[in-house]
Design a protein around this motif. Structure first.
Motif, PDB file in Angstrom:
ATOM      1  N   PRO A  14      -7.724   2.929   4.161  1.00  9.58           N
ATOM      2  CA  PRO A  14      -9.190   2.975   4.251  1.00  9.58           C
ATOM      3  C   PRO A  14      -9.864   2.646   2.917  1.00  9.58           C
ATOM      4  N   ASN A  15      -9.082   2.632   1.835  1.00 10.36           N
ATOM      5  CA  ASN A  15      -9.650   2.445   0.490  1.00 10.36           C
ATOM      6  C   ASN A  15      -8.874   1.408  -0.319  1.00 10.36           C
ATOM      7  N   PRO A  16      -8.831   0.150   0.140  1.00 13.99           N
ATOM      8  CA  PRO A  16      -8.003  -0.851  -0.545  1.00 13.99           C
ATOM      9  C   PRO A  16      -8.380  -1.086  -1.999  1.00 13.99           C
ATOM     10  N   GLN A  17      -9.667  -1.135  -2.312  1.00 13.39           N
ATOM     11  CA  GLN A  17     -10.056  -1.430  -3.687  1.00 13.39           C
ATOM     12  C   GLN A  17      -9.616  -0.329  -4.639  1.00 13.39           C
ATOM     13  N   GLU A  18      -9.715   0.921  -4.188  1.00 12.00           N
ATOM     14  CA  GLU A  18      -9.278   2.040  -5.026  1.00 12.00           C
ATOM     15  C   GLU A  18      -7.761   2.002  -5.235  1.00 12.00           C
ATOM     16  N   LEU A  19      -7.028   1.647  -4.183  1.00 11.78           N
ATOM     17  CA  LEU A  19      -5.569   1.575  -4.312  1.00 11.78           C
ATOM     18  C   LEU A  19      -5.159   0.506  -5.317  1.00 11.78           C
ATOM     19  N   LEU A  20      -5.789  -0.641  -5.224  1.00 14.66           N
ATOM     20  CA  LEU A  20      -5.431  -1.747  -6.105  1.00 14.66           C
ATOM     21  C   LEU A  20      -5.845  -1.502  -7.549  1.00 14.66           C
ATOM     22  N   SER A  21      -6.684  -0.504  -7.767  1.00 15.36           N
ATOM     23  CA  SER A  21      -7.108  -0.150  -9.127  1.00 15.36           C
ATOM     24  C   SER A  21      -6.190   0.885  -9.764  1.00 15.36           C
ATOM     25  N   ARG A  22      -5.256   1.419  -8.989  1.00 13.78           N
ATOM     26  CA  ARG A  22      -4.369   2.468  -9.509  1.00 13.78           C
ATOM     27  C   ARG A  22      -3.318   1.877 -10.451  1.00 13.78           C
ATOM     28  N   SER A  23      -2.864   2.709 -11.359  1.00 11.20           N
ATOM     29  CA  SER A  23      -1.846   2.277 -12.321  1.00 11.20           C
ATOM     30  C   SER A  23      -0.530   1.937 -11.632  1.00 11.20           C
TER      31      SER A  23
ATOM     32  N   SER B  70       0.832  -1.212   0.000  1.00 13.94           N
ATOM     33  CA  SER B  70       0.000   0.000   0.000  1.00 13.94           C
ATOM     34  C   SER B  70       0.863   1.257   0.000  1.00 13.94           C
ATOM     35  N   ASP B  71       1.972   1.216   0.721  1.00 11.10           N
ATOM     36  CA  ASP B  71       2.857   2.385   0.798  1.00 11.10           C
ATOM     37  C   ASP B  71       3.562   2.631  -0.526  1.00 11.10           C
ATOM     38  N   ILE B  72       3.903   1.560  -1.256  1.00 13.06           N
ATOM     39  CA  ILE B  72       4.514   1.726  -2.576  1.00 13.06           C
ATOM     40  C   ILE B  72       3.517   2.347  -3.543  1.00 13.06           C
ATOM     41  N   ILE B  73       2.276   1.878  -3.493  1.00 12.88           N
ATOM     42  CA  ILE B  73       1.260   2.375  -4.429  1.00 12.88           C
ATOM     43  C   ILE B  73       1.029   3.876  -4.268  1.00 12.88           C
ATOM     44  N   VAL B  74       1.045   4.362  -3.021  1.00  9.41           N
ATOM     45  CA  VAL B  74       0.796   5.797  -2.794  1.00  9.41           C
ATOM     46  C   VAL B  74       2.079   6.615  -2.795  1.00  9.41           C
ATOM     47  N   GLY B  75       3.215   5.978  -3.071  1.00 10.66           N
ATOM     48  CA  GLY B  75       4.474   6.714  -3.184  1.00 10.66           C
ATOM     49  C   GLY B  75       5.170   6.989  -1.871  1.00 10.66           C
ATOM     50  N   ARG B  76       4.782   6.302  -0.801  1.00  9.29           N
ATOM     51  CA  ARG B  76       5.418   6.505   0.506  1.00  9.29           C
ATOM     52  C   ARG B  76       6.562   5.524   0.756  1.00  9.29           C
ATOM     53  N   ALA B  77       6.801   4.623  -0.200  1.00 13.96           N
ATOM     54  CA  ALA B  77       7.894   3.649  -0.096  1.00 13.96           C
ATOM     55  C   ALA B  77       8.266   3.216  -1.506  1.00 13.96           C
ATOM     56  N   ASP B  78       9.408   2.571  -1.623  1.00 15.13           N
ATOM     57  CA  ASP B  78       9.824   2.059  -2.934  1.00 15.13           C
ATOM     58  C   ASP B  78      10.090   0.564  -2.818  1.00 15.13           C
ATOM     59  N   LEU B  79      10.768  -0.008  -3.809  1.00 14.10           N
ATOM     60  CA  LEU B  79      10.964  -1.453  -3.838  1.00 14.10           C
ATOM     61  C   LEU B  79      11.873  -1.958  -2.717  1.00 14.10           C
TER      62      LEU B  79
ATOM     63  N   ALA C 272     -12.991 -13.776  -1.729  1.00 11.25           N
ATOM     64  CA  ALA C 272     -14.049 -13.192  -2.551  1.00 11.25           C
ATOM     65  C   ALA C 272     -15.267 -12.794  -1.728  1.00 11.25           C
ATOM     66  N   ASP C 273     -15.498 -13.460  -0.589  1.00  6.61           N
ATOM     67  CA  ASP C 273     -16.667 -13.100   0.213  1.00  6.61           C
ATOM     68  C   ASP C 273     -16.428 -11.873   1.084  1.00  6.61           C
ATOM     69  N   GLU C 274     -15.161 -11.437   1.188  1.00  6.99           N
ATOM     70  CA  GLU C 274     -14.835 -10.257   1.988  1.00  6.99           C
ATOM     71  C   GLU C 274     -14.992  -8.969   1.201  1.00  6.99           C
ATOM     72  N   SER C 275     -14.605  -9.013  -0.076  1.00  4.15           N
ATOM     73  CA  SER C 275     -14.631  -7.806  -0.904  1.00  4.15           C
ATOM     74  C   SER C 275     -14.457  -8.196  -2.361  1.00  4.15           C
ATOM     75  N   ALA C 276     -14.527  -7.182  -3.221  1.00  6.51           N
ATOM     76  CA  ALA C 276     -14.264  -7.401  -4.646  1.00  6.51           C
ATOM     77  C   ALA C 276     -12.838  -7.007  -5.010  1.00  6.51           C
ATOM     78  N   ASP C 277     -11.970  -6.861  -4.007  1.00  8.69           N
ATOM     79  CA  ASP C 277     -10.580  -6.467  -4.263  1.00  8.69           C
ATOM     80  C   ASP C 277      -9.891  -7.427  -5.224  1.00  8.69           C
ATOM     81  N   TYR C 278     -10.211  -8.707  -5.101  1.00 11.25           N
ATOM     82  CA  TYR C 278      -9.551  -9.718  -5.930  1.00 11.25           C
ATOM     83  C   TYR C 278      -9.729  -9.435  -7.416  1.00 11.25           C
ATOM     84  N   GLN C 279     -10.841  -8.780  -7.778  1.00  9.27           N
ATOM     85  CA  GLN C 279     -11.105  -8.511  -9.182  1.00  9.27           C
ATOM     86  C   GLN C 279     -10.059  -7.561  -9.774  1.00  9.27           C
TER      87      GLN C 279
END
Length: 290
Positions: free
Chosen positions: A205-214, A174-183, A237-244
Motif C-alpha cells: 500500500p506504500n510503494p514510495q515509502e518502501l523504496l525510500s528505505r535503507s 517488496s518482500d525483501i525490503i520488509v524482511g519477509r524474503a531474502d535473496l 513518471a506520470d503514475e507516481s514519484a517512485d522513480y525518484q
C-alpha cells in the motif's frame, strides 16, 4: 597403482558444443536420425549440419540456433519456452528492433557502465511508453553479451516483469525490503546464461515509502557485488514519484518515451527532475516497436 580422481572445477570442463550434440540436446534430432546424418556425412564428405539439412531432419532455423549456441549467443525459437513474445531479443534476435537494442547496449556500456558502476534505472515518461519492454529486452541482450545480469522490477504499482518472464514465485522486491524474503527470491532464467530476475513481489500500500528505505539501498549494494549489470524497471513518471527514490540510488536513468506519442516537453520535464535529485540522464530512447 591406485587411480586418484581429482575433481575438475566447472569452469575448466570443456562442453561438447558440436552441432550434432546440440541438436540432440535440443530434441531437434533423434539418435536414429543422427546415425543417418553421420552415414551421409561420411559418404558425401558433408558437414554435419549440411547433411542433416539434406535429409530434411532439421530446418535452417534449427542450424542457425545451434550455431548461435556454439558462440554463446542463446535465443529461442517461436513456441519454445514460456516467456512473453515481448522478449524480442529472445525470440527475434536478428530483427531491426533487436539490432537497435544491441546498439543501445553498446552506448550504455560506453556512456555509463564503464565509469559509473553496474546499476541503471529505466524510467518511462508516461504509462504505455514501453519502459518494461525496454528493461526486459536490455537484460536479455546484456546476458547474451556474457554479463551476469540482474533485472529488478521496482514498479511496485503495476509490475510487469513477472508476466514477461512467467515468474511463478509470489515473493519479490517488496518482500525483501520488509524482511519477509531474502535473496532467494531472485529467479535464475534458465534459458539465458547469466540472466536473473527479481520480481516486484507483493503489491504494497506504500510503494514510495518502501523504496525510500535503507533496505532497498542495501539490496542494490549487495547485488552490485554479484552482478555485472543491474537494470531496475520503475513505474512511469506520470503514475507516481517512485522513480525518484530509485534513480537517487542508481545515480542514473535511461528515459523511455513513445515515438510519435510522448510530447518533447514531458521528456524535458522528466530529465530536469532527474537532474534536480542529483542523478544523471544517461540517454533517452524513443520506443517505436512495442
Amino acid at each position: 597403482m591406485n587411480l586418484i580422481q581429482v575433481p575438475v572445477p566447472d569452469n575448466m570442463i570443456k562442453r561438447d558444443t558440436s552441432i550434432g550434440r546440440l541438436l540432440l540436446d535440443l530434441g531437434k534430432l533423434t539418435p536414429e536420425g543422427a546415425e543417418r546424418v553421420l552415414r551421409l556425412q561420411k559418404e558425401k564428405g558433408l558437414r554435419f549440419g549440411d547433411a542433416a539439412l539434406s535429409l530434411g531432419l532439421v530446418s535452417s532455423e534449427d542450424i542457425r540456433q545451434v550455431v548461435s549456441m556454439q558462440f554463446d549467443y542463446p535465443y529461442l525459437q517461436a513456441g519454445q519456452g514460456s516467456y512473453s513474445r515481448e522478449l524480442v531479443a529472445a525470440y527475434q534476435p536478428f530483427t531491426p528492433q533487436v539490432e537497435a537494442l544491441r546498439a543501445l547496449r553498446t552506448q550504455l556500456v560506453l556512456r555509463w557502465f564503464a565509469e559509473h558502476g553496474s546499476t541503471i534505472a529505466i524510467t518511462g515518461v508516461q504509462s504505455g511508453d514501453g519502459s518494461s519492454y525496454i528493461a526486459a529486452n536490455l537484460a536479455v541482450v546484456f546476458s547474451q553479451l556474457g554479463e551476469q545480469t540482474l533485472l529488478i522490477d521496482a514498479n511496485l504499482r503495476q509490475p510487469r516483469q513477472h508476466k514477461i518472464f512467467n515468474l511463478k514465485g509470489q515473493r519479490g522486491l517488496s518482500d525483501i525490503i520488509v524482511g519477509r524474503a531474502d535473496l532467494d527470491a531472485i529467479v535464475r532464467i534458465e534459458s539465458f546464461m547469466g540472466l536473473s530476475v527479481l520480481g516486484a513481489g507483493t503489491i504494497p500500500p506504500n510503494p514510495q515509502e518502501l523504496l525510500s528505505r535503507s533496505a532497498f539501498s542495501e539490496l542494490l549494494n549487495s547485488a552490485a557485488n554479484q552482478y555485472d549489470v543491474i537494470i531496475v524497471d520503475t513505474s512511469s513518471a506520470d503514475e507516481s514519484a517512485d522513480y525518484q527514490s530509485i534513480v537517487a540510488r542508481t545515480g542514473g536513468a535511461l528515459v523511455v518515451a513513445r515515438k510519435n506519442h510522448t510530447k518533447l516537453a514531458k521528456i524535458n520535464d522528466l530529465s530536469k527532475k532527474i537532474k534536480e535529485i542529483g542523478a544523471q540522464v544517461v540517454g533517452a530512447v524513443l520506443n517505436e516497436y512495442e
